[in-house]
Write a protein that holds these residues in place. Structure first.
Motif, short mmCIF file in Angstrom:
data_model
loop_
_atom_site.label_atom_id
_atom_site.label_comp_id
_atom_site.label_asym_id
_atom_site.label_seq_id
_atom_site.Cartn_x
_atom_site.Cartn_y
_atom_site.Cartn_z
N ALA A 141 -88.20 -55.84 -1.88
CA ALA A 141 -88.16 -57.24 -1.83
C ALA A 141 -89.99 -57.53 -1.83
CB ALA A 141 -87.75 -57.79 -0.65
N LEU A 142 -90.46 -58.65 -1.81
CA LEU A 142 -91.93 -59.08 -1.88
C LEU A 142 -92.49 -58.44 -0.55
CD1 LEU A 142 -91.65 -62.83 -2.53
CD2 LEU A 142 -91.89 -60.84 -4.10
N SER A 143 -91.96 -58.43 0.50
CA SER A 143 -92.59 -57.75 1.81
C SER A 143 -91.97 -56.57 2.35
CB SER A 143 -92.93 -58.90 2.90
OG SER A 143 -91.82 -59.48 3.10
N GLY A 144 -91.22 -56.35 1.51
CA GLY A 144 -90.34 -54.99 2.19
C GLY A 144 -90.81 -53.69 2.28
N PRO A 145 -91.82 -53.16 1.75
CA PRO A 145 -92.36 -52.04 1.91
C PRO A 145 -93.35 -52.10 2.99
CG PRO A 145 -92.60 -52.54 -0.55
CD PRO A 145 -91.90 -53.65 0.16
N ASP A 146 -94.00 -53.20 2.92
CA ASP A 146 -94.94 -53.42 4.16
C ASP A 146 -94.08 -53.40 5.57
OD1 ASP A 146 -97.28 -53.66 5.60
OD2 ASP A 146 -97.21 -56.09 5.41
N ASN A 147 -92.92 -54.19 5.36
CA ASN A 147 -92.13 -54.22 6.79
C ASN A 147 -91.70 -52.79 6.97
OD1 ASN A 147 -92.02 -56.93 6.98
ND2 ASN A 147 -90.62 -57.35 5.65
N ALA A 348 -83.74 -58.90 7.18
CA ALA A 348 -83.98 -60.42 6.96
C ALA A 348 -84.81 -60.76 5.88
CB ALA A 348 -84.20 -61.18 8.43
N ASP A 349 -85.90 -60.42 5.55
CA ASP A 349 -86.97 -60.95 4.58
C ASP A 349 -86.34 -61.07 3.03
OD1 ASP A 349 -88.82 -61.69 6.13
OD2 ASP A 349 -90.39 -59.89 5.54
N PRO A 350 -85.48 -60.02 2.81
CA PRO A 350 -84.84 -60.47 1.55
C PRO A 350 -83.94 -61.62 1.43
CG PRO A 350 -84.76 -58.00 1.97
CD PRO A 350 -85.16 -58.76 3.23
N LEU A 351 -83.13 -61.76 2.49
CA LEU A 351 -82.35 -63.07 2.49
C LEU A 351 -83.04 -64.31 2.38
CD1 LEU A 351 -79.60 -64.51 2.68
CD2 LEU A 351 -79.97 -64.32 5.21
N ARG A 352 -84.17 -64.19 3.54
CA ARG A 352 -85.03 -65.49 3.41
C ARG A 352 -85.71 -65.74 2.25
NH1 ARG A 352 -88.62 -64.85 8.81
NH2 ARG A 352 -89.26 -63.37 7.58
N THR A 353 -86.12 -64.89 1.60
CA THR A 353 -86.71 -64.87 0.23
C THR A 353 -85.86 -65.64 -0.71
OG1 THR A 353 -88.09 -63.17 0.54
CG2 THR A 353 -87.61 -63.76 -1.62
N LEU A 354 -84.46 -65.11 -0.86
CA LEU A 354 -83.55 -65.81 -1.65
C LEU A 354 -83.07 -67.10 -1.05
CD1 LEU A 354 -81.20 -62.85 -2.49
CD2 LEU A 354 -82.90 -63.82 -3.84
N LEU A 355 -83.26 -67.59 0.04
CA LEU A 355 -82.97 -68.87 0.46
C LEU A 355 -83.89 -69.86 0.15
CD1 LEU A 355 -81.32 -68.31 4.04
CD2 LEU A 355 -80.28 -68.41 1.91
N GLU A 356 -85.14 -69.51 -0.07
CA GLU A 356 -86.33 -70.56 -0.01
C GLU A 356 -86.59 -71.32 -1.14
OE1 GLU A 356 -89.74 -69.03 3.11
OE2 GLU A 356 -89.75 -68.45 1.20
N ARG A 357 -86.58 -72.52 -1.51
CA ARG A 357 -86.74 -73.25 -2.69
C ARG A 357 -88.27 -73.62 -2.61
NH1 ARG A 357 -81.63 -75.75 -1.69
NH2 ARG A 357 -82.46 -75.80 0.58
N ALA A 358 -89.15 -73.21 -1.43
CA ALA A 358 -90.35 -73.48 -1.39
C ALA A 358 -91.06 -72.44 -0.57
CB ALA A 358 -90.84 -74.92 -0.95
#
Length: 512
Positions: A141-147, A348-358
């Motif tokens: 995911a966008l921030s997965g590796p850093d997490n 949680a970040d992958p889910l939050r990424t998919l939920l965001e429209r902005a």
């Protein structure tokens, strides 16, 4: 648009730049959220231009443009940030066969990079269909590796890295016969940062100063694989320069050995094999542990046969397998607010990424451990809110423990993390894909996908991690035909707890 793309291409040529510097170069200082979004759109346009051969720069004949991405530590403060670089290479550059090249300087792929960079599309498909997030998305995911690197900085992981080195040291010095030759292939599966693998490789190089090691480093995440390669190059400067250590990075999925086994380097007579799988990587594979290990060795035996070598057995190989152990109060998120926040960011970040429209549409509020609420075996660790409307939560992040009961006798506990919706929510695929600036060609067939969630019991499984009972895992290895004894269990101790162990084993006889 063409002008911006050309300016960006010149700015990135042979130089690593982060999003902030790109934004300021294209749109002026300071880099506010609007300019940062525009910078990411400019990067998407540059990527599309390169893929369609609409080159924004003059490129000599026989050359091609490549847009590289990697994560770098921030110069100030904690955390990492993604950086970009444009470079030229031979337009038909292909990896030579392993027999013609002693060391691979590229990341070998058994699948195209788009299968990793396009995780948003298949992630949304899985979310809409199965109400779950693939564990692989935790690392791509966008921030997965850093997490993950933040989680891996915990004391338990540091102890686990040392345990890996201690395990191979003991296997080298306590075995009744010499099984490790002077020519060794080390296969690291799911390397992450590579620090545990470095401990192992250092031990086998120090054990015999005349030894040569071909280190095959594999991870599903491009970012983490680059982190591994960078750490190996930093830790083994002299050994690599002297030709004692050769690196072969492979971007692949350890659960698909039939794909990546074809990329393994050439081997010669009197070679031995060492396989490392650390960090409880196997604990992510629900009910597939034994079949995964078996499939890996079947493919590795086929690779050996290709070069006229015997099958891998206790006489010429070892596998070092890290597993998390079941223990009281041993949930991955720990007992403190900081450890809980680090772990929940990861899952949680992958889910939050998919939920965001902005961008930044949602905000997570973590609870102090004293405010954790347990109901019917589930503990509420945090809530998700719409930013600016922080009275009614969108949903809650829950943790629960489930018994692990597959059919082959393994026992333990599954640590499951779930998101439960407290309000109704409808997501349109087209909105999600456009929000992430994905080229339409990647998602046009899925534009009509809709994911509808109800407050009436709708949930998404974020992550499942298995912690095994040691006294059930070891017999499972023996049933698999692996030779494994009492002295081949290497445990990590943290205070009065034993959270982790490395098991050493190998096929007791050639497998059919």
């Amino acid at each position: 648009m063409a002008t911006r793309t050309s300016v960006l291409a010149n700015y990135l040529l042979n130089s690593w730049r982060n999003s902030h510097s790109i934004s300021e170069e294209l749109y002026g200082s300071p880099a506010d959220p609007k300019k940062l979004r525009a910078a990411r759109q400019a990067l998407s346009r540059l990527r599309e231009a390169i893929q369609s051969d609409q080159l924004p720069l003059d490129v000599p004949a026989g050359r091609a443009l490549v847009l590289d991405e990697r994560w770098e530590r921030k110069k100030e403060g904690q955390g990492s940030e993604k950086c970009f670089r444009l470079r030229m290479q031979d337009s038909h550059a292909k990896p030579l066969s392993n027999s013609n090249l002693p060391q691979a300087s590229w990341l070998q792929l058994w699948a195209p990079p788009s299968s990793w960079t396009g995780w948003i599309v298949n992630g949304f498909q899985t979310l809409e269909r199965d109400r779950s997030i693939s564990h692989k998305h935790l690392y791509t995911a966008l921030s997965g590796p850093d997490n993950w690197l933040t989680v891996a900085g915990s004391p338990v992981y540091k102890q686990a890295e040392r345990c890996s080195g201690e395990a191979i040291y003991s296997e080298l010095h306590s075995s009744k016969h010499e099984w490790l030759t002077r020519s060794v292939v080390y296969l690291g599966l799911g390397t992450g940062s590579g620090m545990a693998d470095i401990q192992v490789v250092r031990e086998i190089l120090e054990n015999d100063r005349g030894r040569t090691v071909r280190a095959v480093l594999m991870d599903f995440s491009p970012v983490l694989l680059m982190e591994t390669v960078a750490n190996f190059n930093q830790e083994f400067v002299d050994e690599i320069a002297a030709g004692r250590l050769l690196l072969f990075p492979i971007l692949g999925d350890l659960e698909q050995p039939q794909e990546w086994a074809t990329l393994l380097p050439a081997i010669e007579g009197q070679s031995s094999l060492l396989v490392g799988m650390f960090g409880n990587t196997i604990g992510h594979l629900q009910y597939r542990e034994r079949s995964t290990v078996q499939n890996i060795f079947e493919q590795l035996n086929g690779w050996a046969a290709k070069y006229g070598l015997p099958k891998w057995t206790l006489q010429n190989s070892r596998m070092l397998l890290g597993i998390s152990l079941q223990r009281t109060g041993g949930a991955p998120h720990g007992q403190g607010l900081d450890t809980s926040r680090r772990w929940l960011n990861l899952v949680a970040d992958p889910l939050r990424t998919l939920l965001e429209r902005a961008e930044g549409e949602y905000i997570t509020k973590h609870r102090n451990p004293k405010d954790w609420i347990e109901e019917e075996g589930r503990t509420t660790l945090a809530e998700l809110f719409l930013r600016g409307s922080e009275n009614e939560p969108v949903g809650r992040f829950l943790h629960e423990r489930l018994p692990y009961k597959p059919s082959d006798g393994l026992t333990g506990v599954v640590q499951r993390y779930i998101f439960a919706f407290d309000c109704d929510l409808e997501l349109k695929g087209e909105e999600v894909f456009q929000r992430h600036h994905l080229p339409e060609s990647r998602w046009s067939q899925q534009a009509n996908l809709r994911a509808c969630f109800s407050s009436d019991g709708d949930e998404v499984v974020l992550c499942e991690v298995t912690q095994f009972k040691l006294n059930s895992f070891r017999p499972a290895l023996r049933r698999l035909g692996m030779a494994h004894g009492e002295r081949q269990v290497y445990k990590v101790k943290v205070g009065n707890a034993t959270p982790y162990a490395v098991l050493a084993f190998a096929p007791s006889s050639p497998q059919a």
